[in-house]
Design a protein around this motif. Structure first.
Motif, PDB file in Angstrom:
ATOM      1  N   VAL A  35       0.960  -0.971   0.094  1.00 56.39           N
ATOM      2  CA  VAL A  35      -0.008   0.151  -0.207  1.00 56.39           C
ATOM      3  C   VAL A  35       0.669   1.282   0.192  1.00 56.39           C
ATOM      4  CG1 VAL A  35      -2.347  -1.006   1.074  1.00 56.39           C
ATOM      5  CG2 VAL A  35      -0.078   0.010   2.540  1.00 56.39           C
ATOM      6  N   VAL A  36       0.334   2.489  -0.053  1.00 56.20           N
ATOM      7  CA  VAL A  36       1.000   3.734  -0.280  1.00 56.20           C
ATOM      8  C   VAL A  36       0.600   4.561   0.992  1.00 56.20           C
ATOM      9  CG1 VAL A  36       1.661   5.593  -1.522  1.00 56.20           C
ATOM     10  CG2 VAL A  36       1.017   3.067  -3.049  1.00 56.20           C
ATOM     11  N   ALA A  37       1.444   5.048   1.460  1.00 54.07           N
ATOM     12  CA  ALA A  37       0.867   6.060   2.922  1.00 54.07           C
ATOM     13  C   ALA A  37       1.054   6.476   2.812  1.00 54.07           C
ATOM     14  CB  ALA A  37       1.630   4.901   4.451  1.00 54.07           C
ATOM     15  N   TRP A  49      -6.333   8.690  -7.903  1.00 56.82           N
ATOM     16  CA  TRP A  49      -5.086   8.458  -7.519  1.00 56.82           C
ATOM     17  C   TRP A  49      -4.625   6.861  -9.195  1.00 56.82           C
ATOM     18  CZ3 TRP A  49      -0.973   8.603  -4.794  1.00 56.82           C
ATOM     19  CH2 TRP A  49      -0.323   6.942  -4.538  1.00 56.82           C
ATOM     20  N   ASP A  50      -3.722   7.774  -9.591  1.00 52.69           N
ATOM     21  CA  ASP A  50      -3.589   6.644 -10.524  1.00 52.69           C
ATOM     22  C   ASP A  50      -1.429   6.374 -10.051  1.00 52.69           C
ATOM     23  OD1 ASP A  50      -2.405   9.085 -11.630  1.00 52.69           O
ATOM     24  OD2 ASP A  50      -3.719   9.340 -13.119  1.00 52.69           O
ATOM     25  N   LEU A  51      -1.130   5.530 -11.260  1.00 49.89           N
ATOM     26  CA  LEU A  51       0.506   5.882 -11.594  1.00 49.89           C
ATOM     27  C   LEU A  51       0.834   7.486 -11.642  1.00 49.89           C
ATOM     28  CD1 LEU A  51       2.790   4.274 -11.230  1.00 49.89           C
ATOM     29  CD2 LEU A  51       2.990   3.125 -13.886  1.00 49.89           C
ATOM     30  N   GLN A  52       0.566   7.608 -12.434  1.00 46.43           N
ATOM     31  CA  GLN A  52       1.127   9.605 -12.912  1.00 46.43           C
ATOM     32  C   GLN A  52       1.030   9.837 -10.981  1.00 46.43           C
ATOM     33  OE1 GLN A  52       2.853   8.834 -15.791  1.00 46.43           O
ATOM     34  NE2 GLN A  52       3.227  10.480 -15.718  1.00 46.43           N
ATOM     35  N   TYR A  54       1.230   8.372  -8.479  1.00 49.77           N
ATOM     36  CA  TYR A  54       2.164   8.522  -7.339  1.00 49.77           C
ATOM     37  C   TYR A  54       3.464   8.546  -7.762  1.00 49.77           C
ATOM     38  CZ  TYR A  54       4.881   4.373  -5.126  1.00 49.77           C
ATOM     39  OH  TYR A  54       6.055   3.026  -4.667  1.00 49.77           O
ATOM     40  N   LEU A  55       3.823   8.679  -8.897  1.00 54.47           N
ATOM     41  CA  LEU A  55       5.034   9.353  -9.394  1.00 54.47           C
ATOM     42  C   LEU A  55       6.035  10.544  -9.174  1.00 54.47           C
ATOM     43  CD1 LEU A  55       5.730   6.692 -12.783  1.00 54.47           C
ATOM     44  CD2 LEU A  55       5.959   6.212 -10.081  1.00 54.47           C
ATOM     45  N   SER A  56       4.834  11.388  -9.190  1.00 53.37           N
ATOM     46  CA  SER A  56       4.957  12.897  -8.671  1.00 53.37           C
ATOM     47  C   SER A  56       5.134  12.768  -7.565  1.00 53.37           C
ATOM     48  CB  SER A  56       3.553  13.353  -9.589  1.00 53.37           C
ATOM     49  OG  SER A  56       2.479  13.395  -8.454  1.00 53.37           O
ATOM     50  N   THR A  83      11.169   5.596 -12.802  1.00 56.91           N
ATOM     51  CA  THR A  83      11.183   5.681 -11.126  1.00 56.91           C
ATOM     52  C   THR A  83      10.888   6.652 -10.987  1.00 56.91           C
ATOM     53  OG1 THR A  83      13.056   8.081 -11.915  1.00 56.91           O
ATOM     54  CG2 THR A  83      13.537   6.088 -12.542  1.00 56.91           C
ATOM     55  N   ARG A  84      10.499   6.171  -9.459  1.00 55.86           N
ATOM     56  CA  ARG A  84      10.534   6.951  -8.469  1.00 55.86           C
ATOM     57  C   ARG A  84      10.956   8.363  -7.253  1.00 55.86           C
ATOM     58  NH1 ARG A  84       8.443   4.392  -2.912  1.00 55.86           N
ATOM     59  NH2 ARG A  84      10.795   2.468  -2.732  1.00 55.86           N
TER      60      ARG A  84
END
Length: 163
Positions: A35-37, A49-52, A54-56, A83-84
């Motif tokens: 999960v992302v906290a 909420w999406d991958l973009q 998350y990466l931002s 990459t993150r």
């Protein structure tokens, strides 16, 4: 970790699957999702909420290893140029919640982590295999009463948090 167990610097370790010395025992504990906290009130919670997204974000990475990337970073590396932004690397999970409470950083972590109560969790927007966790100890600890007791406690607790 294997060397630290061998040298007696660690009595037990919880970690992912890795090749270890033959004197190190291991037991599969279970599987868990990532999960992302983030902190309550984090600006990302007002967005789709999406991958973009998350990466931002800036990220906290937890590793006791001095070098290298973790499983999430390896999975991202499989995608072209993805990459993150790891802004902070710490050695222990216990430090992360207080950092998140004071920043807009994000933490990708096992859903079984007991430190998530004061945080908001989002699904990891990335197809990843479940995280497999193992318990490691040196064979000289096999009959150590205190070590055996702690291993039993961990094995009992896993049913609450792991599949």
């Amino acid at each position: 970790i294997g060397k630290e167990l061998e040298q007696g610097k660690l009595d037990l370790a919880l970690d992912i699957d890795f090749a270890c010395e033959k004197q190190v025992n291991r037991q599969f504990l279970g599987r868990t999702e990532y999960v992302v906290a983030v902190r309550r009130g984090h600006p990302i919670l007002r967005e789709a909420w999406d991958l973009q997204q998350y990466l931002s974000l800036g990220h906290v990475s937890v590793s006791q290893r001095k070098l290298g990337v973790n499983l999430v970073d390896m999975e991202l590396a499989k995608r072209k140029g993805v990459t993150r932004q790891v802004r902070l690397r710490v050695g222990y999970n216990v430090h992360v919640p207080s950092v998140l409470q004071q920043t807009n950083l994000a933490w990708t972590v096992s859903s079984a982590c007991p430190l998530l109560d004061e945080l908001v969790t989002l699904p990891l927007p990335l197809n990843m295999p479940q995280l497999e966790l193992f318990l490691y100890w040196h064979q000289r600890q096999n009959n150590n009463a205190a070590n055996l007791w702690l291993r039993q406690q961990i094995l009992q607790a896993r049913h609450t948090h792991l599949s």
